[in-house]
Scaffold this active site. Structure first.
Site, PDB file in Angstrom:
ATOM      1  N   GLU A 286     -16.528   2.640  -2.088  1.00  0.00           N
ATOM      2  CA  GLU A 286     -16.479   1.171  -2.232  1.00  0.00           C
ATOM      3  C   GLU A 286     -15.040   0.721  -2.032  1.00  0.00           C
ATOM      4  O   GLU A 286     -14.140   1.177  -2.730  1.00  0.00           O
ATOM      5  CB  GLU A 286     -17.018   0.768  -3.613  1.00  0.00           C
ATOM      6  CG  GLU A 286     -18.472   1.181  -3.839  1.00  0.00           C
ATOM      7  CD  GLU A 286     -19.422   0.700  -2.752  1.00  0.00           C
ATOM      8  OE1 GLU A 286     -19.252  -0.424  -2.241  1.00  0.00           O
ATOM      9  OE2 GLU A 286     -20.344   1.465  -2.376  1.00  0.00           O
ATOM     10  N   CYS A 320     -11.431  -7.042  -5.857  1.00  0.00           N
ATOM     11  CA  CYS A 320     -11.944  -6.868  -4.497  1.00  0.00           C
ATOM     12  C   CYS A 320     -12.793  -8.069  -4.111  1.00  0.00           C
ATOM     13  O   CYS A 320     -12.997  -8.360  -2.946  1.00  0.00           O
ATOM     14  CB  CYS A 320     -12.743  -5.583  -4.411  1.00  0.00           C
ATOM     15  SG  CYS A 320     -14.058  -5.506  -5.619  1.00  0.00           S
TER      16      CYS A 320
HETATM   17  N1  NAD Z   1     -15.539  -2.534  -3.636  1.00  0.00           N
HETATM   18  C1  NAD Z   1     -15.298  -2.409  -4.924  1.00  0.00           C
HETATM   19  O1  NAD Z   1     -16.187  -2.329  -5.759  1.00  0.00           O
HETATM   20  C2  NAD Z   1     -13.873  -2.361  -5.399  1.00  0.00           C
HETATM   21  C3  NAD Z   1     -13.611  -2.477  -6.758  1.00  0.00           C
HETATM   22  C4  NAD Z   1     -12.284  -2.421  -7.198  1.00  0.00           C
HETATM   23  C5  NAD Z   1     -11.255  -2.282  -6.288  1.00  0.00           C
HETATM   24  N2  NAD Z   1     -11.540  -2.195  -4.964  1.00  0.00           N
HETATM   25  C6  NAD Z   1     -10.448  -2.077  -3.992  1.00  0.00           C
HETATM   26  O2  NAD Z   1      -9.483  -1.149  -4.463  1.00  0.00           O
HETATM   27  C7  NAD Z   1      -8.188  -1.477  -3.969  1.00  0.00           C
HETATM   28  C8  NAD Z   1      -7.206  -1.537  -5.110  1.00  0.00           C
HETATM   29  O3  NAD Z   1      -7.218  -0.360  -5.833  1.00  0.00           O
HETATM   30  P1  NAD Z   1      -6.120   0.786  -5.654  1.00  0.00           P
HETATM   31  O4  NAD Z   1      -4.809   0.169  -5.290  1.00  0.00           O
HETATM   32  O5  NAD Z   1      -6.197   1.613  -6.872  1.00  0.00           O
HETATM   33  O6  NAD Z   1      -6.663   1.562  -4.393  1.00  0.00           O
HETATM   34  P2  NAD Z   1      -6.112   2.930  -3.771  1.00  0.00           P
HETATM   35  O7  NAD Z   1      -6.978   3.245  -2.609  1.00  0.00           O
HETATM   36  O8  NAD Z   1      -4.664   2.892  -3.558  1.00  0.00           O
HETATM   37  O9  NAD Z   1      -6.367   4.003  -4.931  1.00  0.00           O
HETATM   38  C9  NAD Z   1      -7.662   4.250  -5.440  1.00  0.00           C
HETATM   39  C10 NAD Z   1      -7.704   5.665  -5.987  1.00  0.00           C
HETATM   40  O10 NAD Z   1      -7.544   6.579  -4.907  1.00  0.00           O
HETATM   41  C11 NAD Z   1      -6.564   7.538  -5.256  1.00  0.00           C
HETATM   42  N3  NAD Z   1      -5.989   8.113  -4.033  1.00  0.00           N
HETATM   43  C12 NAD Z   1      -4.890   7.715  -3.365  1.00  0.00           C
HETATM   44  N4  NAD Z   1      -4.708   8.525  -2.285  1.00  0.00           N
HETATM   45  C13 NAD Z   1      -5.704   9.420  -2.278  1.00  0.00           C
HETATM   46  C14 NAD Z   1      -6.075  10.510  -1.424  1.00  0.00           C
HETATM   47  N5  NAD Z   1      -5.368  10.847  -0.356  1.00  0.00           N
HETATM   48  N6  NAD Z   1      -7.180  11.232  -1.731  1.00  0.00           N
HETATM   49  C15 NAD Z   1      -7.927  10.907  -2.811  1.00  0.00           C
HETATM   50  N7  NAD Z   1      -7.620   9.893  -3.659  1.00  0.00           N
HETATM   51  C16 NAD Z   1      -6.526   9.162  -3.404  1.00  0.00           C
HETATM   52  C17 NAD Z   1      -5.604   6.757  -6.139  1.00  0.00           C
HETATM   53  O11 NAD Z   1      -4.809   7.631  -6.894  1.00  0.00           O
HETATM   54  C18 NAD Z   1      -6.595   5.975  -6.981  1.00  0.00           C
HETATM   55  O12 NAD Z   1      -7.118   6.774  -8.009  1.00  0.00           O
HETATM   56  C19 NAD Z   1      -8.361  -2.817  -3.278  1.00  0.00           C
HETATM   57  O13 NAD Z   1      -8.471  -2.608  -1.911  1.00  0.00           O
HETATM   58  C20 NAD Z   1      -9.675  -3.340  -3.857  1.00  0.00           C
HETATM   59  O14 NAD Z   1     -10.320  -4.271  -3.029  1.00  0.00           O
HETATM   60  C21 NAD Z   1     -12.812  -2.215  -4.512  1.00  0.00           C
HETATM   61  N1  LIG Z   2     -17.195  -6.704  -9.826  1.00  0.00           N
HETATM   62  C1  LIG Z   2     -16.024  -7.529  -9.830  1.00  0.00           C
HETATM   63  C2  LIG Z   2     -15.019  -7.111  -8.799  1.00  0.00           C
HETATM   64  C3  LIG Z   2     -14.673  -5.652  -8.763  1.00  0.00           C
HETATM   65  C4  LIG Z   2     -13.564  -5.400  -7.829  1.00  0.00           C
HETATM   66  O1  LIG Z   2     -12.417  -5.527  -8.045  1.00  0.00           O
HETATM   67  C5  LIG Z   2     -16.395  -8.984  -9.561  1.00  0.00           C
HETATM   68  O2  LIG Z   2     -17.537  -9.270  -9.237  1.00  0.00           O
HETATM   69  O3  LIG Z   2     -15.527  -9.830  -9.654  1.00  0.00           O
END
Ligand code: NAD
Ligand code: A1AUG
Length: 515
Positions: A286, A320
């Site tokens: 995600e 997100c």
């Molecule tokens: N779609 C969703 O449900 C959802 C929900 C929350 C956040 N997000 C997204 O997450 C992002 C923000 O979160 P973030 O800054 O923690 O994201 P990120 O991708 O930088 O990190 C996420 C996780 O991945 C790990 N990671 C980093 N490099 C890695 C590698 N090479 N291999 C495996 N794991 C690795 C990080 O340590 C962390 O635990 C935004 O893009 C946001 O939109 C999406």
């Molecule tokens: N589930 C949350 C967003 C999660 C991602 O950052 C919302 O609906 O606002």
């Protein structure tokens, strides 16, 4: 019998008693800062010399905790423990696993203000946002527990007269959970507990900016009766521990939530079959969003403006689901923009420990610099209406920022900024607004303000996002009510908090007995 699921109510902090309770927990939490937290592998606490330091983003020198850091050797040890534990854990009763989640929910509920206070300090969340994060973590526990009870006997299928056919779900194996920092409690807990309750074992690698809350979840799970080795806590570098576990031949499922950059990297690596690997790895991935609110002519502009402001600036736009694009019908564009700018100017940006803070800091220096770089790009691409500045003297504070008159395909309207920045573009009619809204690589959330039923139905059909909302903002999905996940480069649409989510953590097995 369990009671029917209903989501955890949010706390009303205008009530004196609630406000005082959180203030007291904040004081306690501040006294507890700076402690050491070990790894947990097979129930054993392991302290390493190398630490991940978790800082309060609102007071950049204040250490929330020092967390022992796993390396490849410890990741391998954890993998072996999880693999061995899976051999018996997979056969445990689903009811017993669900009970662990129900008990965990009760424990967190009883200590709700304590968890919320922690999220204010470690995540930089204002009270309302921190409370919602705690409530969502409880919701995942309650909802996934109940979903498991529904799925435990499989799904009814047909049998011919001389046979007895069954269709059941069985667990997959060792699950690597890699979670983000923004919903540091809820998403981390939800993505850890879904594999647990479905009979898998877990290697939990939380985000390096917010690892302490994961240790606190481990304590709750232990208190709730989770046996050693079922969830193993291995914070570490994404590049080192993350890659090692993603590539590992014994990894069966990878549940990742985070950025597009890391998500696509994991997706590619997970597709490689390594020596000794007996399966194709399953992935739940995600990722980010570039979420649009469309405002039609003839809609309630005050409601639209308030919803845009909250969707764009709640938790500093670090969701997100956050609204980072507005596409407005040309007839209402100017009035809507003027009202959003007015509301934005009223936003109070300050330390989230204060009760009345609307917007706190962004998570760290990297995010601060990245967002302000985007603000410079925005100044070239459109018209800066408000914000575009920051203050890093105490913490990582960025002011809420509105850009107007952007092309719908400009950088500001296309790339995920993940900060308090929203851009406005004009459309000549509703059809063009939907066309512009769809013109991103992502497809996570979107909202439409309209009083025109035909346009609403058009959006229902043509606005291609996983979570589409009408006449409300595009954030704040509730577990069990708004299953959450996106299309296209937003990910695999696994729909967290929805009826299909647990199934992604299992495999279907058909048995057919001749009578
Ligand atoms: N779609 C969703 O449900 C959802 C929900 C929350 C956040 N997000 C997204 O997450 C992002 C923000 O979160 P973030 O800054 O923690 O994201 P990120 O991708 O930088 O990190 C996420 C996780 O991945 C790990 N990671 C980093 N490099 C890695 C590698 N090479 N291999 C495996 N794991 C690795 C990080 O340590 C962390 O635990 C935004 O893009 C946001 O939109 C999406
Ligand atoms: N589930 C949350 C967003 C999660 C991602 O950052 C919302 O609906 O606002």
């Amino acid at each position: 019998m369990v009671t029917p699921y209903k989501h955890e109510p949010f706390t009303d902090y205008t009530v004196d008693e609630n406000r005082k309770a959180l203030e007291a927990e904040l004081k306690k939490a501040e006294k507890n800062l700076g402690k050491d937290y070990p790894l947990i592998i097979g129930g054993e606490r392991i302290t390493t010399d190398e630490k991940i330091i978790s800082y309060n983003p609102a007071k950049k020198d204040q250490v929330v905790g020092y967390v022992s850091k796993a390396n490849k050797e410890l990741a391998e040890k954890a993998m072996q423990v999880a693999d061995e534990t899976f051999q018996w854990w997979r056969k445990t009763k689903p009811e017993m696993r669900a009970d662990i989640l129900f008990r965990a929910a009760a424990i967190v509920r009883r200590r709700k203000h304590e968890f919320t206070a922690h999220l204010v300090l470690e995540g930089g969340k204002p009270w309302k946002e921190a409370d919602a994060d705690t409530a969502e973590a409880i919701d995942f526990m309650e909802y996934y527990g109940r979903q498991m009870l529904k799925l435990k006997d499989g799904v009814e299928i047909n049998s011919r007269e001389i046979e007895n056919n069954r269709y059941n779900y069985i667990p997959l194996g060792v699950t690597v959970v890699i979670s983000p920092w923004n919903f540091l409690f809820a998403i981390m807990a939800g993505t850890t507990l879904a594999p647990l309750v479905t009979g898998n074992t877990v290697l939990l690698k939380p985000a390096s900016t917010t690892p302490v809350i994961s240790y606190k979840l481990m304590e709750v799970l232990e208190e709730a009766g989770m046996p050693a080795g079922v969830v193993n806590f291995i914070p570490g570098s994404g590049a080192e521990v993350g890659d090692y576990l993603v590539d590992h031949p014994r990894t069966r499922l990878i549940s990742f939530t985070g950025s597009r950059e890391v998500g696509t990297r994991i997706f590619e690596r997970a597709g490689i079959v390594h020596e000794g690997q007996k399966w194709l790895k399953r992935t739940i991935i995600e990722m980010g969003g570039k979420d649009t609110i469309v405002v039609d002519k003839g809609s309630d502009l005050e409601l639209a403006a308030e919803s845009i402001t909250y969707s764009a600036f709640g938790f500093s736009g670090q969701k997100c689901s956050a609204c980072s694009r507005v596409i407005a019908h040309e007839d209402v564009y100017d009035d809507l923009l003027a009202r959003v700018v007015e509301l934005t100017k009223e936003i109070n940006v300050s330390d989230p420990t204060n009760h009345d803070t609307y917007m706190g800091p962004v998570i760290d220096e990297k995010a601060y610099n990245k967002i302000l770089d985007y603000a410079e790009t925005g100044k070239k691409e459109g018209k800066l209406m408000v914000g575009g500045t920051g203050d890093n003297s105490k913490g990582w504070f960025v002011n809420p920022t509105v850009f107007a008159d952007l092309e719908h395909d400009s950088t500001i309207m296309q790339e995920e900024i993940f900060g308090p920045v929203v851009g406005f573009s004009k459309a000549k009619d509703f059809d063009q607004a939907i066309e512009f809204a769809n013109n991103t690589d992502y497809g996570l959330t979107g909202a439409v303000f309209t009083n025109n039923r035909a346009n609403l139905e058009k959006a229902r059909e043509d606005f291609h996002v996983g979570n589409l909302y009408f006449n409300r903002g595009c954030t704040a999905a509730i577990v069990g009510y708004h299953p959450f996940g996106g299309f296209n480069m937003s990910g695999t649409d696994s729909k967290a908090g929805g009826p299909d989510y647990l199934v992604h953590h299992m495999q279907g097995k058909t048995t057919s007995e001749m009578l």
